[in-house]
Design a protein around this motif. Structure first.
Motif, PDB file in Angstrom:
ATOM      1  N   ARG A 209       3.169 -34.662 -31.814  1.00  0.00           N
ATOM      2  CA  ARG A 209       2.712 -34.138 -30.522  1.00  0.00           C
ATOM      3  C   ARG A 209       3.574 -34.735 -29.427  1.00  0.00           C
ATOM      4  O   ARG A 209       3.675 -35.965 -29.307  1.00  0.00           O
ATOM      5  CB  ARG A 209       1.237 -34.491 -30.295  1.00  0.00           C
ATOM      6  N   GLN A 210       4.158 -33.879 -28.606  1.00  0.00           N
ATOM      7  CA  GLN A 210       5.088 -34.328 -27.577  1.00  0.00           C
ATOM      8  C   GLN A 210       4.468 -34.351 -26.182  1.00  0.00           C
ATOM      9  O   GLN A 210       5.148 -34.684 -25.218  1.00  0.00           O
ATOM     10  CB  GLN A 210       6.332 -33.420 -27.569  1.00  0.00           C
ATOM     11  N   HIS A 211       3.197 -34.007 -26.059  1.00  0.00           N
ATOM     12  CA  HIS A 211       2.532 -33.981 -24.761  1.00  0.00           C
ATOM     13  C   HIS A 211       1.355 -34.956 -24.773  1.00  0.00           C
ATOM     14  O   HIS A 211       0.855 -35.325 -25.841  1.00  0.00           O
ATOM     15  CB  HIS A 211       2.047 -32.565 -24.430  1.00  0.00           C
ATOM     16  N   PRO A 212       0.876 -35.379 -23.599  1.00  0.00           N
ATOM     17  CA  PRO A 212      -0.265 -36.309 -23.543  1.00  0.00           C
ATOM     18  C   PRO A 212      -1.544 -35.663 -24.056  1.00  0.00           C
ATOM     19  O   PRO A 212      -1.623 -34.448 -24.248  1.00  0.00           O
ATOM     20  CB  PRO A 212      -0.376 -36.639 -22.046  1.00  0.00           C
ATOM     21  N   ALA A 213      -2.554 -36.493 -24.256  1.00  0.00           N
ATOM     22  CA  ALA A 213      -3.876 -35.974 -24.632  1.00  0.00           C
ATOM     23  C   ALA A 213      -4.309 -34.945 -23.593  1.00  0.00           C
ATOM     24  O   ALA A 213      -4.213 -35.174 -22.380  1.00  0.00           O
ATOM     25  CB  ALA A 213      -4.885 -37.111 -24.705  1.00  0.00           C
ATOM     26  N   PRO A 214      -4.793 -33.791 -24.021  1.00  0.00           N
ATOM     27  CA  PRO A 214      -5.146 -32.744 -23.057  1.00  0.00           C
ATOM     28  C   PRO A 214      -6.446 -33.044 -22.326  1.00  0.00           C
ATOM     29  O   PRO A 214      -7.302 -33.788 -22.810  1.00  0.00           O
ATOM     30  CB  PRO A 214      -5.309 -31.510 -23.949  1.00  0.00           C
ATOM     31  N   MET A 215      -6.585 -32.427 -21.170  1.00  0.00           N
ATOM     32  CA  MET A 215      -7.877 -32.414 -20.509  1.00  0.00           C
ATOM     33  C   MET A 215      -8.853 -31.621 -21.381  1.00  0.00           C
ATOM     34  O   MET A 215      -8.502 -30.578 -21.937  1.00  0.00           O
ATOM     35  CB  MET A 215      -7.783 -31.773 -19.130  1.00  0.00           C
ATOM     36  N   LEU A 216     -10.081 -32.105 -21.484  1.00  0.00           N
ATOM     37  CA  LEU A 216     -11.066 -31.429 -22.320  1.00  0.00           C
ATOM     38  C   LEU A 216     -11.309 -30.006 -21.822  1.00  0.00           C
ATOM     39  O   LEU A 216     -11.452 -29.068 -22.626  1.00  0.00           O
ATOM     40  CB  LEU A 216     -12.369 -32.220 -22.343  1.00  0.00           C
ATOM     41  N   SER A 217     -11.343 -29.810 -20.533  1.00  0.00           N
ATOM     42  CA  SER A 217     -11.583 -28.469 -19.990  1.00  0.00           C
ATOM     43  C   SER A 217     -10.456 -27.512 -20.371  1.00  0.00           C
ATOM     44  O   SER A 217     -10.703 -26.332 -20.675  1.00  0.00           O
ATOM     45  CB  SER A 217     -11.736 -28.532 -18.473  1.00  0.00           C
ATOM     46  N   ASP A 218      -9.212 -27.994 -20.361  1.00  0.00           N
ATOM     47  CA  ASP A 218      -8.093 -27.148 -20.775  1.00  0.00           C
ATOM     48  C   ASP A 218      -8.179 -26.827 -22.262  1.00  0.00           C
ATOM     49  O   ASP A 218      -7.925 -25.692 -22.690  1.00  0.00           O
ATOM     50  CB  ASP A 218      -6.760 -27.830 -20.465  1.00  0.00           C
ATOM     51  N   TYR A 219      -8.521 -27.825 -23.059  1.00  0.00           N
ATOM     52  CA  TYR A 219      -8.681 -27.608 -24.497  1.00  0.00           C
ATOM     53  C   TYR A 219      -9.738 -26.532 -24.754  1.00  0.00           C
ATOM     54  O   TYR A 219      -9.545 -25.636 -25.581  1.00  0.00           O
ATOM     55  CB  TYR A 219      -9.067 -28.913 -25.179  1.00  0.00           C
ATOM     56  N   GLU A 220     -10.831 -26.598 -24.042  1.00  0.00           N
ATOM     57  CA  GLU A 220     -11.911 -25.626 -24.238  1.00  0.00           C
ATOM     58  C   GLU A 220     -11.472 -24.227 -23.818  1.00  0.00           C
ATOM     59  O   GLU A 220     -11.839 -23.235 -24.471  1.00  0.00           O
ATOM     60  CB  GLU A 220     -13.148 -26.067 -23.471  1.00  0.00           C
ATOM     61  N   ASP A 221     -10.663 -24.127 -22.764  1.00  0.00           N
ATOM     62  CA  ASP A 221     -10.137 -22.821 -22.360  1.00  0.00           C
ATOM     63  C   ASP A 221      -9.229 -22.241 -23.444  1.00  0.00           C
ATOM     64  O   ASP A 221      -9.275 -21.037 -23.733  1.00  0.00           O
ATOM     65  CB  ASP A 221      -9.361 -22.929 -21.044  1.00  0.00           C
ATOM     66  N   LEU A 222      -8.384 -23.077 -24.030  1.00  0.00           N
ATOM     67  CA  LEU A 222      -7.506 -22.617 -25.107  1.00  0.00           C
ATOM     68  C   LEU A 222      -8.316 -22.227 -26.342  1.00  0.00           C
ATOM     69  O   LEU A 222      -8.079 -21.187 -26.962  1.00  0.00           O
ATOM     70  CB  LEU A 222      -6.487 -23.694 -25.461  1.00  0.00           C
ATOM     71  N   LEU A 223      -9.291 -23.062 -26.691  1.00  0.00           N
ATOM     72  CA  LEU A 223     -10.081 -22.835 -27.892  1.00  0.00           C
ATOM     73  C   LEU A 223     -10.874 -21.532 -27.804  1.00  0.00           C
ATOM     74  O   LEU A 223     -11.046 -20.831 -28.813  1.00  0.00           O
ATOM     75  CB  LEU A 223     -11.035 -24.009 -28.106  1.00  0.00           C
TER      76      LEU A 223
END
Length: 338
Positions: A209-223
């Motif tokens: 993984r080349q990026h920092p830990a994601p924001m939970l809200s962004d993860y939920e939008d992607l999911l």
């Protein structure tokens, strides 16, 4: 097949894995390249060592796969490493953070190591495209790479904004020794062992993984729109799975189910019937997310271990090394949350 050169492939892998772990993996895997004593490191030798390291790292992350491999080792069997799979992000325009766009981040690594872009596999229901990279020198024994890219422009504006917030922070893991080594391989050169050893860690690091830990809200939008995008948000470009080529995947599936292993419900058959695949379901992993209140940990799907059987193509007399879009789509579902 003759034994691969332990002073080259195994020793190079040992610079990352350590001598004991490299010896264990070398003894487990069927040889990827023939025994050919040499002073320098060829592109095929480097590719074999890279695959050894990535296979070992996959086992470290996937307890179900490690348990299966322990059974193989206990029975004095071996693993024929068929292919590894990685997922990437492609925006409508521009790079993915500091990385080249989508699968280009890996084309720049694989082609100098002797791989060619062998086939394209549309995955429309996932809004992705897969590519098979096959080794020119030893196509049947050096593992292929199945590199997929998720097309962000096929999703809505909210998804696109979340993807940019997550993946625009990607860094490029390739350092100067790695870039120099790849340039020399691309020019047809071989490397001194020390130069190859200096390049290997950064190239291995590209499969992470080349990026920092994601924001939970962004993860939920992607999911919400794509389990595959959410998986890349937590796991990055790590091996999504590694695949063991076995003689009879149907019999293996039945045997693993009888042991209560987390096996896929059904075996996937290609349209020709010559390529058959199944897999364990992804092992769950704990990952850290950022929130306005601070860090939070959640359990999400990680990587998994896959099995494949390949028959000879009667038209060519060669092993059918192809993939199948339908098979691939079915296998992608192994990273659904339990």
């Amino acid at each position: 097949m003759t034994k691969q050169d332990p002073d080259m492939v195994e020793a190079l892998a040992a610079t990352v894995l350590g001598e004991q772990r490299a010896s264990e993996i070398s003894a487990l895997l069927q040889p990827m390249v023939p025994f050919a004593p040499a002073q320098d490191i060829s592109r095929a030798t480097f590719a074999a060592a890279l695959n050894m390291v990535l296979f070992a790292q996959l086992l470290d992350r996937v307890p179900s796969g490690a348990a299966y491999v322990a059974d193989v080792r206990a029975s004095q069997g071996s693993v024929l490493f068929d292919h590894g799979a990685i997922r990437t992000i492609r925006f409508a325009q521009g790079p993915t953070g500091a990385l080249p766009a989508g699968e280009l981040a890996f084309r720049r690594i694989l082609e100098p190591l002797g791989y060619e872009d062998a086939a394209l596999y549309p995955l429309p229901t996932l809004r992705m495209t897969g590519r098979a990279y096959r080794h020119r020198d030893f196509p049947e024994t050096i593992p292929q790479f199945f590199v997929s890219e998720l097309h962000v422009d096929q999703f809505d504006a909210e998804f696109t904004a979340a993807a940019h917030r997550v993946f625009d922070a990607s860094v490029d893991p390739l350092d100067t020794p790695a870039m120099d080594a790849l340039a020399r391989f691309a020019a047809g050169e071989e490397l001194l062992f020390g130069d190859a050893a200096a390049a290997l860690p950064a190239i291995v690091g590209a499969f992470g993984r080349q990026h920092p830990a994601p924001m939970l809200s962004d993860y939920e939008d992607l999911l919400f729109a794509s389990r595959e995008a959410a998986w890349i948000a937590t796991e990055g470009n790590a091996f999504n799975h590694a695949t063991d080529r076995v003689p009879d995947v149907v019999a293996l599936s039945d045997g693993q189910k009888s042991l209560d292993r987390p096996m896929k419900d059904k075996v996937e058959f290609s349209r020709t019937g010559r390529v058959r695949q199944t897999a364990y379901r992804a092992d769950m992993v704990t990952r850290t997310f950022r929130t306005p209140e601070g860090e939070r940990q959640l359990t999400v799907p990680g990587s998994f271990y896959e099995f494949i059987s390949r028959d000879v193509d009667p038209d060519t007399g060669l092993l059918d090394l192809s993939f199948d879009s339908g098979n691939a789509t079915g296998i992608f579902h192994m990273t659904k949350a339990s």
